[in-house]
Design an enzyme around this catalytic site. Structure first.
Site, PDB file in Angstrom:
ATOM      1  N   ASP A  14     -12.529 104.086   4.036  1.00 16.15           N
ATOM      2  CA  ASP A  14     -13.684 104.010   4.909  1.00 16.15           C
ATOM      3  C   ASP A  14     -14.811 103.442   4.048  1.00 16.15           C
ATOM      4  OD1 ASP A  14     -15.334 104.527   7.206  1.00 16.15           O
ATOM      5  OD2 ASP A  14     -16.117 106.267   6.131  1.00 16.15           O
ATOM      6  N   ASP A  16     -18.796 103.526   4.675  1.00 13.39           N
ATOM      7  CA  ASP A  16     -19.978 104.370   4.535  1.00 13.39           C
ATOM      8  C   ASP A  16     -19.577 105.816   4.256  1.00 13.39           C
ATOM      9  OD1 ASP A  16     -21.660 102.149   5.135  1.00 13.39           O
ATOM     10  OD2 ASP A  16     -21.250 102.453   7.264  1.00 13.39           O
TER      11      ASP A  16
END
Length: 175
Positions: A14, A16
């Site tokens: 992922d 952020d």
């Protein structure tokens, strides 16, 4: 793509909250801050022969906060910075769609790529020679882990700190 002798494990990340500090809709380089150990983690998996693939929702695009071009420009800067540290990201997948997007082009009641749906991971598995069984997703939200589970990829929940140390502590660094 069927798994073959040339299949490689992939590290799905992922963006952020895993690669960079998540302080809401990061799309400008001047607002971007690497998570401690993130660049070193990418480089370590690269050296071990893994593919490194970012899977990131990016609803800020669909909400009209910034454009896909803004996001791509940030990803290009990330790639430049990673190269200086001896690392690279093989692919970025993003899902700008959102059920509440004010922009029609990005409004979808249940976007197949938006995590917790597994679409981005499934696309990567189809487009790259990935050994699904040996791969790993690292995310910072339950929706990341659910997407990985639904795609048949093991996952780890990163709760902050130094990413490299977290993977070391969890015995998830490649040999």
């Amino acid at each position: 793509m069927p798994e073959t002798q040339s299949s490689k494990p992939a590290l799905f990340l992922d963006r952020d909250g895993v690669l960079n500090e998540d302080h809401g809709y990061v799309f400008r380089w001047e607002d971007f801050r690497w998570i401690p150990g993130a660049k070193e983690t990418v480089a370590a998996f690269n050296r071990a022969g893994w593919l490194v693939i970012v899977v990131t929702n990016q609803s800020g695009v669909g909400r009209g906060f910034y454009s896909e071009d803004d996001m791509r420009a940030l990803h290009a800067r990330m790639a430049e910075d990673l190269a200086e540290a001896g690392g690279h990201i093989d692919a970025f997948y993003h899902a700008p769609q959102h059920p509440d997007a004010p922009l029609d082009a990005y409004r979808h009641p249940d976007p197949p790529d938006r995590k917790p749906n597994p679409g981005m991971i499934l696309r990567a598995l189809a487009e790259w020679p990935i050994d699904r069984e040996a791969s790993l997703l690292v995310g910072d939200k339950p929706s990341d882990l659910e997407a990985a589970e639904r795609a048949g990829v093991r996952a780890a929940l990163f709760t902050g700190g130094d990413l490299m140390q977290f993977l070391r502590d969890e015995a998830l660094l490649p040999a």
